[in-house]
Design an enzyme around this catalytic site. Structure first.
Site, mmCIF file in Angstrom:
data_model
loop_
_atom_site.group_PDB
_atom_site.id
_atom_site.type_symbol
_atom_site.label_atom_id
_atom_site.label_comp_id
_atom_site.label_asym_id
_atom_site.label_seq_id
_atom_site.Cartn_x
_atom_site.Cartn_y
_atom_site.Cartn_z
ATOM 1 N N LYS A 13 77.287 -1.334 -67.542
ATOM 2 C CA LYS A 13 77.354 -1.528 -68.990
ATOM 3 C C LYS A 13 77.639 -0.363 -69.465
ATOM 4 O O LYS A 13 78.437 -0.206 -70.531
ATOM 5 C CB LYS A 13 76.105 -2.386 -69.599
ATOM 6 C CG LYS A 13 75.641 -3.597 -69.132
ATOM 7 C CD LYS A 13 74.611 -4.327 -69.716
ATOM 8 C CE LYS A 13 73.390 -3.690 -69.573
ATOM 9 N NZ LYS A 13 72.691 -3.557 -68.181
ATOM 10 N N ARG A 88 67.799 -8.785 -75.385
ATOM 11 C CA ARG A 88 67.456 -9.021 -74.163
ATOM 12 C C ARG A 88 66.363 -10.187 -74.136
ATOM 13 O O ARG A 88 65.807 -10.240 -73.006
ATOM 14 C CB ARG A 88 66.540 -7.704 -73.899
ATOM 15 C CG ARG A 88 67.239 -6.670 -73.042
ATOM 16 C CD ARG A 88 66.574 -5.381 -72.755
ATOM 17 N NE ARG A 88 66.952 -4.957 -71.427
ATOM 18 C CZ ARG A 88 67.467 -3.598 -71.409
ATOM 19 N NH1 ARG A 88 68.315 -3.176 -72.593
ATOM 20 N NH2 ARG A 88 67.895 -3.069 -70.370
ATOM 21 N N ARG A 127 72.085 6.504 -59.282
ATOM 22 C CA ARG A 127 72.593 6.773 -60.520
ATOM 23 C C ARG A 127 71.790 8.431 -60.809
ATOM 24 O O ARG A 127 70.791 8.554 -60.359
ATOM 25 C CB ARG A 127 72.069 5.833 -61.379
ATOM 26 C CG ARG A 127 72.332 6.300 -62.926
ATOM 27 C CD ARG A 127 72.234 5.132 -64.018
ATOM 28 N NE ARG A 127 70.918 4.525 -63.941
ATOM 29 C CZ ARG A 127 70.808 3.404 -64.691
ATOM 30 N NH1 ARG A 127 71.763 3.162 -65.454
ATOM 31 N NH2 ARG A 127 69.803 3.016 -64.857
ATOM 32 N N ARG A 160 66.593 8.848 -63.632
ATOM 33 C CA ARG A 160 65.668 8.243 -64.506
ATOM 34 C C ARG A 160 64.423 7.608 -63.915
ATOM 35 O O ARG A 160 64.368 6.943 -62.616
ATOM 36 C CB ARG A 160 66.344 7.084 -65.160
ATOM 37 C CG ARG A 160 67.359 7.282 -66.459
ATOM 38 C CD ARG A 160 68.089 6.265 -66.981
ATOM 39 N NE ARG A 160 67.485 5.022 -66.934
ATOM 40 C CZ ARG A 160 68.231 3.825 -67.431
ATOM 41 N NH1 ARG A 160 69.463 3.887 -67.917
ATOM 42 N NH2 ARG A 160 67.633 2.736 -67.557
ATOM 43 N N ARG A 171 62.404 -4.639 -63.147
ATOM 44 C CA ARG A 171 63.661 -4.691 -64.299
ATOM 45 C C ARG A 171 64.426 -5.957 -63.830
ATOM 46 O O ARG A 171 65.080 -6.654 -64.631
ATOM 47 C CB ARG A 171 64.405 -3.421 -64.309
ATOM 48 C CG ARG A 171 63.692 -2.261 -65.110
ATOM 49 C CD ARG A 171 64.161 -0.809 -64.529
ATOM 50 N NE ARG A 171 65.603 -0.842 -65.186
ATOM 51 C CZ ARG A 171 66.539 -0.046 -64.729
ATOM 52 N NH1 ARG A 171 66.023 0.845 -63.871
ATOM 53 N NH2 ARG A 171 67.829 0.225 -65.299
#
Ligand code: AP5
Length: 225
Positions: A13, A88, A127, A160, A171
């Site tokens: 996203k 969300r 990431r 992160r 998550r």
């Protein structure tokens, strides 16, 4: 254009929002980036948010809804926006409907980026994020080659904490339980467009563009042959 961007963690996203903003002149509002900025600056909001984010839990609805209520009335979003990471929960979506009505705004589309779990895990594990500008990179698929790429000035790359294996599992579970029902929510409103998020970033972007171009030209009342 006013766009909602749904999709599981790691779907792309943030990555695709960057290209959408450049092409269509809209502004990204990422609740995740906004919360991480606050954590970095040590604000009261950041201190509260950090209790939830690291473990991959959602920040309480009341906090997030207030943020959105404040941001959506600001001039920097007046040329259109892409909401990345909001809503969300069904409650957040219902509150958004009320806020938009109050501000006399209408959504154009809700995109959902669909990616299989093994791909999501691969993307999240590799990431790396810039502490300064919030952009996402990937050690294999999109390495941060030029440190001056940073929009703020000099990339400061980190991993992160919520990209740890445990937090990612949490998550993904929360996405299934709390966020996936929004697909049905926006389908019923006839705003939902599904995007296949598998494959290379440019291929995925082409699919998004195929959906957004007609909406964009329609909003300009311009119809290329
Ligand atoms: P947030 O920052 O919104 O995280 P998220 O939704 O989990 O999404 P991600 O940022 O993990 O993934 P993305 O889809 O943007 O993928 P990206 O483009 O980076 O939220 C973080 C936390 O904040 C939440 O857990 C919660 O605690 C809190 N929060 C935020 N909003 C909230 C709300 N509304 N309510 C309550 N709490 C809230 O891509 C991922 C990786 O894949 C990158 O490395 C990228 O380079 C790579 N990649 C992208 N596309 C491709 C491709 N096509 N092929 C290969 N690699 C790719």
């Amino acid at each position: 254009m006013k766009i909602i961007f749904l999709g599981p963690p790691g779907a792309g996203k943030g990555t695709q929002s960057e290209a959408i903003c450049k092409e269509y002149g809209v502004t990204q509002l990422s609740t995740g980036n906004l919360l991480r900025d606050n954590i970095r600056q040590g604000t009261p909001l950041g201190k509260e948010a950090s209790k939830y984010i690291g473990g991959g839990n959602l920040v309480p609805d009341e906090i997030i809804i207030n943020i959105i209520r404040e941001e959506l009335r600001k001039p920097y979003l007046s040329k259109g926006y892409i909401l990345d990471g909001y809503p969300r929960t069904v409650r957040q979506a219902e509150e958004l409907d009320d806020i938009l009505k109050e501000y006399d705004q209408t959504l154009d589309v809700a995109l959902v980026l669909e990616v299989d779990v093994p791909d999501l895990v691969r993307r999240l594990a590799g990431r790396r994020t810039c502490r300064n500008c919030g952009r996402s990179f990937h050690i294999v698929f999109n390495p941060p080659i030029d440190p001056d790429d940073c929009e703020i000035g000099g990339c400061d790359i980190y991993q992160r904490p919520d990209d740890s294996e445990e937090a990612v599992k949490n998550r993904l579970r929360i996405y299934e339980e709390m966020t996936k029902p929004l697909i049905e929510y926006y389908e019923q409103k006839k705003l939902l467009r599904r995007i296949d998020g598998a494959g290379e970033m440019a291929e995925v972007y082409k699919r998004i563009k195929d959906v957004l171009d007609p909406i964009y030209y329609n909003s300009l009342n311009y119809h290329p042959i």
